[in-house]
Design a protein around this motif. Sequence first.
Motif, PDB file in Angstrom:
ATOM      1  N   SER A  36       0.851  -1.210   0.000  1.00 11.92           N
ATOM      2  CA  SER A  36       0.000   0.000   0.000  1.00 11.92           C
ATOM      3  C   SER A  36       0.876   1.244   0.000  1.00 11.92           C
ATOM      4  N   PRO A  37       0.548   2.230  -0.810  1.00 14.40           N
ATOM      5  CA  PRO A  37       1.342   3.463  -0.799  1.00 14.40           C
ATOM      6  C   PRO A  37       1.182   4.230   0.517  1.00 14.40           C
ATOM      7  N   LEU A  38       2.234   4.940   0.898  1.00 16.40           N
ATOM      8  CA  LEU A  38       2.164   5.822   2.071  1.00 16.40           C
ATOM      9  C   LEU A  38       1.610   7.160   1.600  1.00 16.40           C
ATOM     10  N   ILE A  56       8.253  -0.699  -4.267  1.00 18.67           N
ATOM     11  CA  ILE A  56       9.149  -1.618  -3.551  1.00 18.67           C
ATOM     12  C   ILE A  56       9.139  -1.209  -2.077  1.00 18.67           C
ATOM     13  N   PHE A  57       8.638  -2.088  -1.232  1.00 28.12           N
ATOM     14  CA  PHE A  57       8.632  -1.858   0.221  1.00 28.12           C
ATOM     15  C   PHE A  57       9.642  -2.858   0.782  1.00 28.12           C
ATOM     16  N   GLU A 100      -0.858  -5.451   4.873  1.00 30.98           N
ATOM     17  CA  GLU A 100      -1.673  -4.463   4.155  1.00 30.98           C
ATOM     18  C   GLU A 100      -1.301  -3.024   4.471  1.00 30.98           C
ATOM     19  N   GLY A 101      -0.327  -2.829   5.359  1.00 27.08           N
ATOM     20  CA  GLY A 101       0.045  -1.473   5.768  1.00 27.08           C
ATOM     21  C   GLY A 101       1.044  -0.831   4.812  1.00 27.08           C
ATOM     22  N   ALA A 102       1.502   0.368   5.221  1.00 26.44           N
ATOM     23  CA  ALA A 102       2.376   1.148   4.349  1.00 26.44           C
ATOM     24  C   ALA A 102       3.685   1.549   5.024  1.00 26.44           C
ATOM     25  N   THR A 103       3.846   1.190   6.314  1.00 24.55           N
ATOM     26  CA  THR A 103       5.047   1.628   7.035  1.00 24.55           C
ATOM     27  C   THR A 103       5.705   0.454   7.768  1.00 24.55           C
TER      28      THR A 103
END
Length: 329
Positions: A36-38, A56-57, A100-103
């Motif tokens: 998911s985008p921040l 890319i996370f 599902e998070g962004a951080t």
Amino acid sequence: METKIKKTEAVKHQNDQNRTMYYGKGDVFVYRTYASPLKNIQPIPESSFTGRSNIIFAMDIQIALKGEAFFSSFSEGDNSKVIATDSMKNFILRHAGSFEGATMEEFLEYISGRFYETYSHIDGIVVSAVQKLFTETDIGDETGIRSSPLVFDEKERELPVASLETERTEENEHAIVSRQSGVKDLHLIKVKGSSFQGYIKDEYTTLPETTDRPLFIYLDINWIYEDSRDYLKNYVSSEQVAGIARTLFHELNSPSIQSLIYYIGLRVLERFPQLAEVSFESNNRTWELIVEETSSNEGRVFTDPRPPFGFQGFSLRRSDLKAYNQSEK
Ligand SMILES: O=c1[nH]c(=O)c2[nH]c(=O)[nH]c2[nH]1
């Protein structure tokens, strides 16, 4: 099961001897694509940062497990309760797929929760991570320059960091013992407009005073949220904090690194009311002057300093900002 946050009354799971006992895995490299985008980052004047695509996370994770149940693996070589560190690595990687998070902060909380759920004999978890940032590259053709959604450059420094320590409680939930976010390895040089003078002069002093030095600092900055869930709605990004550090370095004619980090800290707390504390570790890498006269008016030639290097550590709380603002009135 969601992580239950109890700031103060975390139940301690220490054995009678209060001994050190943990084991885990370091350098678990996680590359998750299309996370998911921040988004929804509040803009601040000191930074152009508004979010991360998270195409890319990526993270370098270190995890340590604690628990009385592991004692027999040390004392008797009984591995019946041992979660192989290789399995810990797989556990983290598999859960990166369902994340599902962004951080990173969310990810550390997510995997800690899954570990407690899956293995009832874990009493405590210490997990930390350095985010690996990949930035969109510029590509160009006749129509102009744009960023590629496919090709990325890996950033080598100035990376976000996060850590989370939790403990299982007597109610079989888990509580946060400590959590911290930060940015590590800023390397900032200001070519002129910094001084260092007025320090003690005695028989040990050889350093000449300077009214204008090329100040080069290495800097790590960490912060703690007032409410440890606040990062979910009021996320403080490493990019914005680094922007504040750069801006203050530019603005101030600093008499020392000590003074510089104090003012950076005040600005960080002013910009982000959701933070309780900001702390610094700095390192002095001020260049050594080699050639004073050059072909350009102001030009000089410098080289890297030789060890040993000086360092500073400092933290500021919200009460320090309050005291500063009152003293300025
Ligand atoms: O910013 C500085 N702080 C110091 O305490 C110090 N000491 C030193 O030798 N150079 C510097 N620079």
